[in-house]
Design an enzyme around this catalytic site. Structure first.
Site, mmCIF file in Angstrom:
data_model
loop_
_atom_site.group_PDB
_atom_site.id
_atom_site.type_symbol
_atom_site.label_atom_id
_atom_site.label_comp_id
_atom_site.label_asym_id
_atom_site.label_seq_id
_atom_site.Cartn_x
_atom_site.Cartn_y
_atom_site.Cartn_z
ATOM 1 N N LYS A 25 3.771 26.479 3.010
ATOM 2 C CA LYS A 25 2.513 26.859 2.365
ATOM 3 C C LYS A 25 1.563 25.665 2.290
ATOM 4 O O LYS A 25 0.360 25.798 2.513
ATOM 5 C CB LYS A 25 2.798 27.418 0.970
ATOM 6 C CG LYS A 25 1.560 27.853 0.190
ATOM 7 C CD LYS A 25 1.949 28.651 -1.050
ATOM 8 C CE LYS A 25 2.615 27.804 -2.110
ATOM 9 N NZ LYS A 25 1.635 26.988 -2.892
ATOM 10 N N SER A 26 2.097 24.497 1.971
ATOM 11 C CA SER A 26 1.251 23.310 1.846
ATOM 12 C C SER A 26 0.574 22.959 3.165
ATOM 13 O O SER A 26 -0.620 22.658 3.207
ATOM 14 C CB SER A 26 2.097 22.116 1.372
ATOM 15 O OG SER A 26 2.630 22.355 0.098
ATOM 16 N N ARG A 30 -3.711 23.575 4.229
ATOM 17 C CA ARG A 30 -4.518 22.488 4.784
ATOM 18 C C ARG A 30 -5.023 22.848 6.176
ATOM 19 O O ARG A 30 -6.185 22.629 6.508
ATOM 20 C CB ARG A 30 -3.683 21.202 4.836
ATOM 21 C CG ARG A 30 -3.450 20.573 3.469
ATOM 22 C CD ARG A 30 -2.265 19.626 3.464
ATOM 23 N NE ARG A 30 -2.154 18.876 2.221
ATOM 24 C CZ ARG A 30 -1.679 19.380 1.087
ATOM 25 N NH1 ARG A 30 -1.264 20.633 1.044
ATOM 26 N NH2 ARG A 30 -1.615 18.634 -0.002
ATOM 27 N N GLY A 88 -3.735 28.504 -6.822
ATOM 28 C CA GLY A 88 -4.336 27.241 -7.271
ATOM 29 C C GLY A 88 -4.811 26.361 -6.135
ATOM 30 O O GLY A 88 -5.887 25.756 -6.213
ATOM 31 N N ARG A 117 -6.558 26.675 -15.862
ATOM 32 C CA ARG A 117 -6.148 25.485 -15.110
ATOM 33 C C ARG A 117 -7.381 24.624 -14.812
ATOM 34 O O ARG A 117 -8.353 25.101 -14.224
ATOM 35 C CB ARG A 117 -5.434 25.887 -13.812
ATOM 36 C CG ARG A 117 -4.164 26.670 -14.076
ATOM 37 C CD ARG A 117 -3.463 27.068 -12.796
ATOM 38 N NE ARG A 117 -2.917 25.911 -12.074
ATOM 39 C CZ ARG A 117 -2.237 26.011 -10.928
ATOM 40 N NH1 ARG A 117 -2.034 27.206 -10.375
ATOM 41 N NH2 ARG A 117 -1.764 24.936 -10.339
ATOM 42 N N GLN A 166 -3.970 17.831 -5.174
ATOM 43 C CA GLN A 166 -4.836 18.816 -4.528
ATOM 44 C C GLN A 166 -6.309 18.473 -4.702
ATOM 45 O O GLN A 166 -7.135 18.805 -3.837
ATOM 46 C CB GLN A 166 -4.547 20.213 -5.072
ATOM 47 C CG GLN A 166 -3.187 20.739 -4.657
ATOM 48 C CD GLN A 166 -2.869 22.091 -5.245
ATOM 49 O OE1 GLN A 166 -3.710 22.730 -5.878
ATOM 50 N NE2 GLN A 166 -1.641 22.543 -5.051
ATOM 51 N N SER A 192 2.279 12.182 -6.397
ATOM 52 C CA SER A 192 2.459 13.070 -5.236
ATOM 53 C C SER A 192 1.868 12.469 -3.960
ATOM 54 O O SER A 192 1.216 13.152 -3.179
ATOM 55 C CB SER A 192 1.829 14.446 -5.511
ATOM 56 O OG SER A 192 2.369 15.025 -6.668
ATOM 57 N N ASP A 308 7.271 19.705 -7.273
ATOM 58 C CA ASP A 308 7.678 21.091 -7.063
ATOM 59 C C ASP A 308 9.194 21.257 -6.962
ATOM 60 O O ASP A 308 9.694 22.383 -6.965
ATOM 61 C CB ASP A 308 7.005 21.656 -5.808
ATOM 62 C CG ASP A 308 5.542 22.007 -6.044
ATOM 63 O OD1 ASP A 308 5.132 22.090 -7.216
ATOM 64 O OD2 ASP A 308 4.807 22.193 -5.049
ATOM 65 N N LYS A 335 0.556 23.724 -14.091
ATOM 66 C CA LYS A 335 0.849 24.522 -12.909
ATOM 67 C C LYS A 335 0.624 26.006 -13.225
ATOM 68 O O LYS A 335 -0.122 26.354 -14.132
ATOM 69 C CB LYS A 335 2.286 24.259 -12.455
ATOM 70 C CG LYS A 335 2.534 22.823 -11.997
ATOM 71 C CD LYS A 335 1.921 22.549 -10.638
ATOM 72 C CE LYS A 335 2.331 21.193 -10.097
ATOM 73 N NZ LYS A 335 1.820 20.945 -8.731
#
Length: 433
Positions: A25-26, A30, A88, A117, A166, A192, A308, A335
């Site tokens: 997903k990450s 992107r 998110g 958030r 992010q 991160s 995560d 989160k």
């Protein structure tokens, strides 16, 4: 509306299975932004089936590749209001993306949790560049109205390093398309870091060069080059299979497509789970997980670069009755839910405490007890459902609330558990099947 609950059972403490994971997903999120910014010069292959990726793809107007055909990129034509639900990553990335789109005005909104958030740090950074963004309700939170296209005021931005990566990635993704480029100053320690490195590496695959000197990342104005981004399977999803292996008496699990040298920071799960006797052998085009007898001795786990993975590893420690301490959990409270509070609530159901002492969290398993049945609330958080699912190996009957919550990142999770020998019984609106 919640989908219903699910009952998991696994009387045998052994797993022998091959599990094909969806794309990261990450990486996908992107890649989709990069493809849209490149106006189709960059193709994306092996897109994730995760709901967050599907949502972002639909907003950007792209479509999945069709075998034998070249994927076409359709120009985005956003509606006046775009509701991205609980996604998110999409909220952060689209905030930056739409700020560049001339002759576009959009309102970005989301679920009720999304409206809680924070997004103020990113909005402030974009405003300092010259973007026109206003809050529709609460200051610092979605929904936001973005008027696209702006005259860039400066190339210099400062942003805190100990917040969600992010925000930083959203700025880096658009940097090369800013007339003055971008010099991003990171204040303090970077949380991160692997996610930022992933972003820069993917941009470099598409011809976007950068310089990272000290705490400053610089990207000049430059065009994207034709490229194809192949998305690796999701290491975050792989982490749940490592957890399953850790709670088994015997386990041999093959995860095709995963490589030793990954862009994904969550690939560090191989090193973490070695502490629990799980070996990772890269061969046959993937990774083999095998359980070997080993006493767990490691007492401190730091999730600064891989937050995560925190829920997964904490639940494994609790299940094994292993007292340990955890650091690097600063971002967990903002989160999909407050993951610290959610962990504390659900671990209490097996008698385990997660105690907060400043920035250190300690697990106390002195009163650990395993009842015949445990009900796990998910708090609309996909990782709560998947992190606690391995408990079915030690709890005779494990009930998981709102089973469809996993669609956010790993839609096939429950089907894969069935393939691995878990009993999976769905309870939908009072109907059991």
């Amino acid at each position: 509306m919640k989908a219903g609950n699910l009952i998991l059972t696994k009387p045998e403490k052994a797993v022998n299975a091959t599990i094909k994971l969806t794309g990261s997903k990450s990486e996908c999120n992107r890649a989709l932004i990069i493809s849209a910014l490149s106006e189709g010069k960059v193709r994306v292959e092996n897109l994730s089936e995760a709901a967050d990726t599907v949502t972002l793809k639909e907003v950007l107007g792209t479509r999945y590749e069709v075998p034998g055909q070249v994927p076409a990129l359709q120009p985005p034509h956003p509606a006046p209001e775009i509701n991205i639900g609980p996604a998110g990553t999409a909220m952060r990335f689209l905030t930056a993306f739409f700020s560049l789109q001339k002759q576009h005005q959009v309102i970005l909104t989301g679920s009720e949790r999304m409206k809680q958030r924070p997004i103020g740090i990113l909005v402030d950074a974009l405003r300092s560049l010259g973007a026109e963004i206003v809050y529709e309700e609460k200051e610092g939170f979605p929904p936001i109205k973005i008027t696209g296209g702006f005259d860039q005021k400066t190339a210099e931005i400062s942003i805190k390093g100990d917040i969600s990566s992010q925000y930083i990635t959203a700025l880096l993704l658009i940097a090369s398309q800013l007339p003055l480029g971008l010099n991003l100053h990171i204040e303090g320690e970077l949380t991160s870091r692997p996610y930022v490195e992933m972003t820069l590496s993917m941009l470099q695959q598409c011809g976007i060069q950068h310089h990272w000197n000290g705490n400053v990342i610089s990207i000049q104005n430059q065009p994207f080059q034709p490229a194809t981004i192949y998305v690796e399977p999701d290491w975050s999803a792989a982490s749940y299979w490592y957890a399953i292996a850790a709670l088994c008496d015997e386990a041999e699990i093959f995860l095709p497509g995963l490589t030793l040298y990954s862009l994904q920071g969550d690939s560090t799960i191989t090193e973490i789970m070695a502490n629990f006797g799980i070996t990772s052998q890269f061969k046959d085009g993937g990774v083999w997980l095998k359980k070997e007898p080993k006493a767990v001795v490691r007492k401190i786990f730091d999730f600064k670069t891989c937050p995560d993975l925190a829920q997964t590893v904490i639940v494994v420690c609790a299940a094994l009755g292993h007292d340990a301490s955890f650091t690097g959990l600063e971002t967990l409270k903002i989160k999909e839910t407050d993951r610290i509070k959610a962990l504390q609530n659900e671990l209490a159901k097996i008698g385990v405490e997660l105690i907060e002492k400043g920035q250190v969290y300690k697990l106390n398993c002195a009163k650990r007890s395993i009842p015949e049945k445990v009900f796990i609330q998910t708090y609309e958080d996909h990782r709560m459902a998947m992190a606690f699912a391995p408990l079915a190996l030690i709890v005779p009957e494990l009930e998981i609330e709102d089973f469809k919550v996993v669609e956010k990142s790993y839609p096939g999770f429950w089907d894969d558990l069935q393939k691995a020998g878990f009993g999976v019984r769905y309870e939908v609106r009072g109907i059991t099947n």
